[in-house]
Design a protein around this motif. Sequence first.
Motif, short mmCIF file in Angstrom:
data_model
loop_
_atom_site.label_atom_id
_atom_site.label_comp_id
_atom_site.label_asym_id
_atom_site.label_seq_id
_atom_site.Cartn_x
_atom_site.Cartn_y
_atom_site.Cartn_z
N UNK A 40 0.84 -1.20 0.00
CA UNK A 40 0.00 0.00 0.00
C UNK A 40 0.87 1.25 0.00
N UNK A 47 -5.99 -3.01 -2.81
CA UNK A 47 -7.43 -3.01 -2.56
C UNK A 47 -8.24 -3.32 -3.81
N UNK A 48 -7.80 -2.77 -4.92
CA UNK A 48 -8.48 -3.03 -6.20
C UNK A 48 -8.37 -4.51 -6.56
N UNK A 51 -10.59 -6.56 -4.10
CA UNK A 51 -12.04 -6.47 -4.32
C UNK A 51 -12.43 -7.07 -5.67
N UNK A 55 -15.62 -9.52 -6.45
CA UNK A 55 -16.57 -9.27 -7.53
C UNK A 55 -16.40 -10.24 -8.70
N UNK A 327 -7.11 8.99 -3.06
CA UNK A 327 -7.66 7.81 -3.71
C UNK A 327 -8.84 8.14 -4.61
N UNK A 328 -9.05 9.43 -4.89
CA UNK A 328 -10.14 9.83 -5.78
C UNK A 328 -9.52 10.33 -7.08
N UNK A 329 -9.84 9.66 -8.15
CA UNK A 329 -9.27 10.04 -9.44
C UNK A 329 -10.06 11.18 -10.07
N UNK A 330 -9.51 11.72 -11.14
CA UNK A 330 -10.20 12.79 -11.85
C UNK A 330 -11.51 12.25 -12.44
N UNK A 331 -12.54 13.05 -12.31
CA UNK A 331 -13.85 12.60 -12.79
C UNK A 331 -14.03 12.97 -14.26
N UNK B 16 -10.77 13.84 0.40
CA UNK B 16 -11.81 12.92 -0.10
C UNK B 16 -13.18 13.61 -0.08
N UNK B 20 -15.41 14.66 -3.23
CA UNK B 20 -16.65 13.91 -3.47
C UNK B 20 -17.91 14.78 -3.30
N UNK B 84 -8.80 2.28 0.59
CA UNK B 84 -7.64 1.87 -0.20
C UNK B 84 -7.02 0.62 0.38
N UNK B 85 -7.37 0.33 1.63
CA UNK B 85 -6.75 -0.80 2.33
C UNK B 85 -7.66 -2.02 2.34
N UNK B 86 -8.31 -2.25 1.23
CA UNK B 86 -9.28 -3.34 1.20
C UNK B 86 -8.59 -4.69 1.16
N UNK B 102 -19.02 -2.13 -1.53
CA UNK B 102 -17.64 -1.93 -1.08
C UNK B 102 -16.87 -1.42 -2.28
N UNK B 103 -16.26 -0.26 -2.15
CA UNK B 103 -15.58 0.37 -3.29
C UNK B 103 -14.11 0.59 -2.92
N UNK B 104 -13.23 0.00 -3.71
CA UNK B 104 -11.79 0.14 -3.41
C UNK B 104 -11.23 1.39 -4.07
N UNK B 105 -10.42 2.12 -3.32
CA UNK B 105 -9.73 3.28 -3.87
C UNK B 105 -8.52 2.79 -4.65
N UNK B 106 -8.08 3.47 -5.66
CA UNK B 106 -8.64 4.72 -6.17
C UNK B 106 -9.85 4.47 -7.06
N UNK B 107 -10.79 5.40 -6.99
CA UNK B 107 -11.95 5.31 -7.88
C UNK B 107 -12.31 6.70 -8.37
N UNK B 108 -13.11 6.75 -9.40
CA UNK B 108 -13.56 8.03 -9.92
C UNK B 108 -14.88 8.39 -9.23
N UNK B 109 -15.16 9.67 -9.06
CA UNK B 109 -16.46 10.04 -8.49
C UNK B 109 -17.62 9.40 -9.26
N UNK B 110 -17.43 9.20 -10.55
CA UNK B 110 -18.52 8.59 -11.33
C UNK B 110 -18.77 7.14 -10.88
N UNK B 111 -17.72 6.46 -10.41
CA UNK B 111 -17.91 5.09 -9.89
C UNK B 111 -18.80 5.14 -8.65
#
Lengths: 499, 134
Positions: A40, A47-48, A51, A55, A327-331, B16, B20, B84-86, B102-111
């Motif tokens: 990490x 984490x990706x 998960x 899924x 951890x938030x990417x560009x939207x 965050x 968001x 991020x620590x999933x 359950x949503x793992x970081x990094x993610x886009x706001x659209x996710x």
Amino acid sequence: MQIICISRGTLRGGKELAEGLAHRLGVPCLGREDLIEAAFRDGIQVGKLETAMVKGGRLSERLAIEKEHYLAFSTAFLCDRAREGSLVYHGRTGHLLLPGVEHLLRIRVVADPEFRLRAVMRDLGIPREKARRYIEDVDEDRRRWVHAMYGVSWEDAAQYDLIVNLHAFNIENAAAALTGVAQLPDFQMSPASLKALDDLHLAARARVLLARDDRTRAASFKVTGSSGVLTVTYLPHSAAVAPAIPKVLEALEGVREVRATMAATNILWIEEAFDPASESFRHVVEVASKWGAAVELLRLCPAGADADEVAAASAPAATPPRGAAGGIEEDVEEPVVVDGGLSATADALASVGRSGGARTVCASSDRLIEAIDRTVPYSLVVVGDVYLSKGHAARVRLVRELMGFLGERLKVPTVGIEDLKSRYLFGRADLVRMVGFLALVVLVFAVVFTNQEAVLRFFAAEETWARVLAAAAAFVIIPVVAYLYGTVASLWLKWIRME
Amino acid sequence: MNRPLSVLILDDEPIVGKRLKPAVEKVGFEVETFEDPAQALRRLGERDFDIVVTDVRMEEVSGIQVLEHVLSRSRRTKVIIITGYATVEVAREALVKGAFEFLAKPFKPSDLRAVMDRAARALGHPGIPKTPEE
């Protein structure tokens, strides 16, 4: 020096056993939690990856690259610690991170299901039915993880030197018993094991460096090391990054030479519309897995199609900058691309470790050849359904012409998707055919060798007419037997994947 | 007309919530953001939110504890875990304890919006309109 890897599950006592064993041996104990924490911190999207297992276990192209980085980082992490001295590691399947290092002691810990159930109910504070579901789900996720990461079965007993059932032992006694096992000469490192460890360490550090460098981080590589010589294999669609490889690795300690080579076995699959759920996809993956080949997808759309569509579909998978804020990417709104299933199929290939790139080309047959990199060592070209807007007869003719054209220009075997199975995969029909032909061969041999005298008399006859008859018989029988025998042999080789 | 859904976002990294909040508000949700879990828990004691988005790994209070707290007050609330620590163990624990997703970081706001859309629909809300500007 010793390396002991304990494969544990949820609340099976593996961690406690590892700590007890490490304490008795007087060596450090390292857990998967330490490894994950370090990964990490290094910016790996563990984490990706984790998960993705929850899924369904499918990895996108982007995550497949992240997987390479994670595995290399984990190997380097373990090698770093192992080179400092003996250690006990407890995690999922630490031993699989160190292939080729003999004398590892590989232990699997299992526990009574009821014991686990009670432990989960107690630790998570959930009722029995939920605890049962939790254990089943986590075990399934781990199975997917081990399969997705290493391509093996987590529960295969052949993976381990010892399986300890903590239902029969208490942890203290199990640790005492394993202390004795760990001291056997079979589990002491030899000079050959140390060399294997050094080679793995070098290759893993190199792969991590490639993942950290902006010039090479988006590409897939296979890296091996041997006595300071690094061999980095890249896929044809990543050829543009090849010049950067030696530059990225030049500062790596312990490297004498860097050899960057393109993967030697590649399959080019041409379709107008791909479908990862199709039978064709399964056949292509089966052949690629058999050969250890990467599959490059080329979507052939009719000449004159929308250029924007081509550009979008041909773009490589976007890779976000490392350490996106919080951890938030560009939207960024991604355009909806109608790519004939290309991206989904590329992701599905990446998920099984067979992705060799994907792009769209809108061109006629003769312009298509310009879009194919002639320096790529393709082993096979597979042509599927193309020219879909044409009528059936015209389509069949055009596909046949395209296959002939590609085969002639690329000098590579070219097959239609419908022939792929019969040519390269062993099916039930092949089995029936092989058994039938084998029976005929056995019959011929039985007839000949149980009637040797009569056969010899027939071929040794002195009359002219009899000699002519014998020659005619030999002329007919020998090719027939050769055909029967040859068919059995070729089917047998196909069966054992030696064609 | 449906009332806007209320959303609480809890993450100890200020960036965050900062990123968001506008991304979720622009689709018509009412958003409150918190960095301090204790403050968020106090706010959760004052009112029920439709959707709670919480990080897992925070000082003093974990996202799993927030999940348990929220669901003990309101079974209707949809809790989305982000981290991020999933690990599969944490994800499964959250899901078995009633997390919506359950949503793992990094993610886009659209996710996140896509998950919130599903959560909104599960609450009987029509969800996020495809083109909110219209």
